[in-house]
Design a protein around this motif. Structure first.
Motif, PDB file in Angstrom:
ATOM      1  N   TYR A  98       0.820  -1.210   0.000  1.00 26.03           N
ATOM      2  CA  TYR A  98       0.000   0.000   0.000  1.00 26.03           C
ATOM      3  C   TYR A  98       0.856   1.263   0.000  1.00 26.03           C
ATOM      4  O   TYR A  98       0.596   2.193  -0.757  1.00 26.03           O
ATOM      5  CB  TYR A  98      -0.928   0.017   1.225  1.00 26.03           C
ATOM      6  N   SER A  99       1.882   1.274   0.822  1.00 27.42           N
ATOM      7  CA  SER A  99       2.726   2.463   0.945  1.00 27.42           C
ATOM      8  C   SER A  99       3.514   2.734  -0.329  1.00 27.42           C
ATOM      9  O   SER A  99       3.807   3.888  -0.660  1.00 27.42           O
ATOM     10  CB  SER A  99       3.703   2.311   2.115  1.00 27.42           C
ATOM     11  N   GLU A 144       3.976  -4.968   4.296  1.00 26.57           N
ATOM     12  CA  GLU A 144       3.373  -3.646   4.472  1.00 26.57           C
ATOM     13  C   GLU A 144       3.836  -3.029   5.777  1.00 26.57           C
ATOM     14  O   GLU A 144       4.157  -3.731   6.733  1.00 26.57           O
ATOM     15  CB  GLU A 144       1.847  -3.734   4.446  1.00 26.57           C
ATOM     16  N   ASP A 145       3.887  -1.723   5.799  1.00 31.33           N
ATOM     17  CA  ASP A 145       4.231  -0.972   7.001  1.00 31.33           C
ATOM     18  C   ASP A 145       3.294  -1.371   8.142  1.00 31.33           C
ATOM     19  O   ASP A 145       2.077  -1.500   7.950  1.00 31.33           O
ATOM     20  CB  ASP A 145       4.098   0.526   6.706  1.00 31.33           C
ATOM     21  N   VAL A 148       0.341   1.071   8.718  1.00 30.59           N
ATOM     22  CA  VAL A 148      -0.621   1.067   7.615  1.00 30.59           C
ATOM     23  C   VAL A 148      -1.409  -0.236   7.613  1.00 30.59           C
ATOM     24  O   VAL A 148      -2.626  -0.248   7.369  1.00 30.59           O
ATOM     25  CB  VAL A 148       0.092   1.293   6.271  1.00 30.59           C
ATOM     26  N   ALA A 167       0.738   6.801   3.913  1.00 32.99           N
ATOM     27  CA  ALA A 167       0.525   6.040   2.675  1.00 32.99           C
ATOM     28  C   ALA A 167      -0.284   6.882   1.694  1.00 32.99           C
ATOM     29  O   ALA A 167      -1.482   6.640   1.489  1.00 32.99           O
ATOM     30  CB  ALA A 167      -0.165   4.722   2.968  1.00 32.99           C
ATOM     31  N   ASN A 170      -3.802   6.204  -0.613  1.00 36.11           N
ATOM     32  CA  ASN A 170      -4.674   5.203  -0.001  1.00 36.11           C
ATOM     33  C   ASN A 170      -5.708   5.931   0.852  1.00 36.11           C
ATOM     34  O   ASN A 170      -5.388   6.935   1.507  1.00 36.11           O
ATOM     35  CB  ASN A 170      -3.867   4.248   0.889  1.00 36.11           C
ATOM     36  N   ARG A 180      -3.741   2.439  -3.236  1.00 38.25           N
ATOM     37  CA  ARG A 180      -3.255   3.362  -4.264  1.00 38.25           C
ATOM     38  C   ARG A 180      -3.522   2.775  -5.661  1.00 38.25           C
ATOM     39  O   ARG A 180      -3.636   1.549  -5.835  1.00 38.25           O
ATOM     40  CB  ARG A 180      -1.767   3.651  -4.069  1.00 38.25           C
TER      41      ARG A 180
END
Length: 269
Positions: A98-99, A144-145, A148, A167, A170, A180
Motif C-alpha cells: 500500500y505504501s 506492508e508498514d 498502515v 501512505a 490510499n 493506491r
C-alpha cells in the motif's frame, strides 16, 4: 539489375534485419517481459482443462488446477516475501504494497516503522488466522508498514474515505480501504484468487466475494463491483507477473490465474 533496383533491394534487406533484431532483443530495464502464460505458454499445459470454459465451470476447473499446491509455514512467509516482493532496483529491499515504499528486507517485525505480513484477504473473514493454508498463502500475503497494516485491519475494499497517514494515495473509512492506484488491480486479483482457491475444503471456510462492505468475520469480502473495476483499470505489470512466477517456481507451485488471464474475472463474476 539497375543501380536503383540494387539500392532498393539493399534498403529492404536492412529494414528486415533491423525488425528481426528488434523483435529478438531482450527486454530493457523497466519494460514488461513477455509472460509465458500471457504468451500462451501455460495454456496448453497448466491451464489446459480450463481453456474455453466460462462461469462456474471455469471456476471449478481453476479450483482443481490451483488447489494442488505446496504450502509454507507462517514463519517461512517472512523469507518468502523478501524474494517475491523484492525491489527490482534494489535487491536489499522489498516494495510495500500500500505504501509503495522501498524498505530494507531486514526491517521486518512488529515495531512502528517495520514491515510485517499483510493478509490482503483479511484473516478474520473466514476466521482462518495464520493457519497453514489460507493464512500462509503467498498469493495474498504482502509486505506492508506495520501502522498502515493496522489501519487497513480487516476492512473490505471500496472507494472513498480519508487519506491514510504515511501512505499517500490510499483512503479509508469506517468499513473499507482503498489502495493506491498502482496496486488496485493487484489487490483485486489476489482477492479473486482466494475466492477460487478456498472452496470449503481442507477444514477452512468457503471464501466468496460479494458486493458489500462491512462483512466482519463472515467468509466474504467485497466490494465485488469495485474489485472488477480495479482489475480492468490496472492490468498486471512486470512486478506482479514476476511475483506470480516466483511463487510458482520456488514456493507453492501454483499460479494466480487472474494474473495470467485477467479476463477470466469477468467470465466468472
Amino acid at each position: 539489375m539497375t543501380r536503383v533496383t540494387r539500392w532498393k533491394s539493399l534498403a529492404l534487406l536492412v529494414c528486415a534485419v533491423a525488425v528481426t533484431a528488434t523483435a529478438q532483443a531482450p527486454a530493457t530495464a523497466g519494460s514488461a517481459p513477455t509472460s509465458p502464460a500471457l504468451a500462451g505458454g501455460y495454456d496448453d499445459t497448466y491451464y489446459k482443462d480450463a481453456i474455453g470454459k466460462t462461469g462456474e465451470s471455469l471456476k471449478d476447473s481453476l479450483y482443481k488446477i490451483i488447489s494442488t499446491n505446496s504450502k509454507v509455514s507462517y514463519s517461512q512467509v517472512w523469507e518468502a516475501l523478501k524474494n517475491t516482493d523484492e525491489d527490482p532496483r534494489n535487491s536489499a529491499n522489498v516494495i510495500l504494497l500500500y505504501s509503495g515504499r522501498s524498505q530494507s528486507k531486514s526491517s521486518n517485525g512488529g515495531n512502528v516503522g517495520n514491515w510485517n505480513r499483510e493478509h490482503v484477504w483479511a484473516k478474520s473473514h473466514g476466521d482462518f488466522g495464520t493457519a497453514t493454508g489460507p493464512g500462509t498463502d503467498l498469493h495474498h500475503l504482502r509486505p506492508e508498514d506495520v501502522s498502515v497494516n493496522s489501519t487497513r485491519g480487516n476492512k473490505d475494499f471500496d472507494e472513498g474515505g480519508s487519506q491514510v497517514s504515511g501512505a499517500p494515495g490510499n483512503y479509508t473509512d469506517a468499513d473499507s480501504f482503498e489502495p493506491r492506484d498502482a496496486v488496485k488491480g493487484d489487490v483485486a486479483r489476489m482477492i479473486f484468487y482466494m475466492a477460487v482457491r478456498y472452496e470449503g475444503g481442507d477444514g477452512f471456510a468457503d471464501l466468496e466475494v460479494n458486493d458489500k462492505a462491512g462483512n466482519g468475520s463472515q467468509p466474504y469480502l467485497g466490494r465485488l463491483s469495485v474489485l472488477r473495476k480495479w482489475n480492468a483499470e490496472d492490468p498486471p505489470d512486470a512486478f506482479e507477473q514476476r511475483r506470480n512466477q516466483v511463487i510458482y517456481d520456488d514456493y507453492q507451485h501454483n499460479r494466480n490465474p487472474f494474473v495470467d488471464h485477467p479476463e477470466w474475472v469477468d467470465e466468472i463474476w
